[in-house]
Design an enzyme around this catalytic site. Structure first.
Site, PDB file in Angstrom:
ATOM      1  N   CYS A 285     -80.903 -99.284 -14.843  1.00  0.00           N
ATOM      2  CA  CYS A 285     -81.596 -98.060 -14.439  1.00  0.00           C
ATOM      3  C   CYS A 285     -81.016 -96.787 -15.073  1.00  0.00           C
ATOM      4  O   CYS A 285     -81.323 -96.481 -16.215  1.00  0.00           O
ATOM      5  CB  CYS A 285     -81.616 -97.970 -12.923  1.00  0.00           C
TER       6      CYS A 285
ATOM      7  N   HIS B  29     -82.571-103.427 -10.102  1.00  0.00           N
ATOM      8  CA  HIS B  29     -81.388-103.565  -9.243  1.00  0.00           C
ATOM      9  C   HIS B  29     -81.554-104.896  -8.515  1.00  0.00           C
ATOM     10  O   HIS B  29     -82.228-105.785  -8.973  1.00  0.00           O
ATOM     11  CB  HIS B  29     -81.356-102.415  -8.214  1.00  0.00           C
TER      12      HIS B  29
HETATM   13  N1  GLN Z   1     -81.901 -91.057 -11.523  1.00  0.00           N
HETATM   14  C1  GLN Z   1     -82.661 -91.973 -12.357  1.00  0.00           C
HETATM   15  C2  GLN Z   1     -84.144 -92.021 -11.949  1.00  0.00           C
HETATM   16  O1  GLN Z   1     -84.487 -91.591 -10.877  1.00  0.00           O
HETATM   17  C3  GLN Z   1     -82.068 -93.373 -12.262  1.00  0.00           C
HETATM   18  C4  GLN Z   1     -82.221 -93.998 -10.879  1.00  0.00           C
HETATM   19  C5  GLN Z   1     -81.425 -95.270 -10.738  1.00  0.00           C
HETATM   20  O2  GLN Z   1     -80.395 -95.445 -11.403  1.00  0.00           O
HETATM   21  N2  GLN Z   1     -81.885 -96.170  -9.832  1.00  0.00           N
HETATM   22  O3  GLN Z   1     -84.958 -92.532 -12.718  1.00  0.00           O
END
Ligand code: GLN
Length: 264
Positions: free
Chosen positions: A99, A213
């Protein structure tokens, strides 16, 4: 007497980039190696680390974060650390980047609030958050690995089964792959990179970049085995066959999720 193998896991920014439980990837890689008698050392790669520390590791893992933490991390990565990470990945070190991490591996990340964050420019991708009032991409995700070489190697590890990934995504950013990037997979259920083109993640040398995730690896333990095998083969320059483990619990959890999502 057989040689005791050593494996060093480089954990990128453990405190700043672990908002969504991706430390589970590090724990799972470590445990699956130790269950096979491999000596494992987990090495944090953080703001106080020397850039060249990354050359001591065999595997990399980077998790997800909120936009604010990503901006802090990217300021630290820019320059020597980004160059060292690129060199390591270009040399074939396996990595799992979840992510927020892959967003920083790309050209840039335009967050929902604040300035555009220039990325490490390692993978040909860019990410734009459409604004904090736009619905986030949140939910269960299932995708098939389509990156050619990875799909073939995972299929072999899985005894001929199709490599399906079961995970959970939570991101606002939408990622678009450029012509020089290879998608990691194709979405079967969920949003993936941008909820429009059906791609999920990216695959670069042996680096797995994904929005999944879960954490990813406990739900898809064969990914850890592929990473461990690839890292050890790179390190010892010989074919490595990992002893099979009892993954019945993970298999039952995956089956339950695929059934709930009505995926056969
Ligand atoms: N902050 C980033 C987004 O909102 C990554 C989010 C995350 O790592 N789950 O896309």
């Amino acid at each position: 007497m057989t040689q005791v193998l050593e494996l060093k896991i480089g954990w990128l920014y453990p405190t700043l980039m672990s908002t969504y439980g991706d430390r589970g990837n590090v724990i799972a890689i470590q445990q699956r190696a130790q269950w096979r008698g491999i000596n494992v050392e987990v090495i944090p790669y953080d703001r106080d680390s020397d850039p060249d520390l990354i050359h001591q590791v065999d595997i990399m893992a980077g998790g997800g974060a909120q936009d604010r933490q990503q901006e802090i991390v990217m300021r630290d990565l820019a320059g020597a650390k980004a160059a060292a990470i690129k060199a390591k990945l270009d040399a074939g070190a396996p990595g799992v980047f979840t992510c927020g991490s892959p967003q920083l591996l790309g050209k840039f990340y335009e967050p929902g609030l604040g300035e555009k964050i220039e990325g490490m420019n390692i993978i040909d991708l860019e990410t734009k958050h459409p604004g904090i009032d736009t619905q986030r991409c949140i939910g269960n995700v299932v995708f098939e690995i389509t990156a050619k070489r990875l799909a073939a190697e995972l299929t072999e590890l899985l005894g001929g089964q199709k490599p399906l990934i079961v995970g959970f995504e939570n991101h606002g950013g939408r990622t678009f792959l450029g012509p020089n990037a290879e998608a990691l997979g194709k979405v079967i259920k969920g949003y993936g990179n941008n909820a429009t083109d059906g791609t999920e993640g990216a695959f670069y040398h042996n680096a797995i970049a994904t929005y999944s995730h879960g954490p990813l690896i406990p739900k898809n333990p064969f990914i850890a085995d592929w990473m461990i095998k690839t890292a050890l083969q790179n390190k010892y320059q010989t074919e490595i066959d990992l002893a099979p483990l009892d993954d019945s619990l993970a298999d039952r959890a995956r089956a339950a999720m695929l059934k709930r999502l009505e995926i056969n």
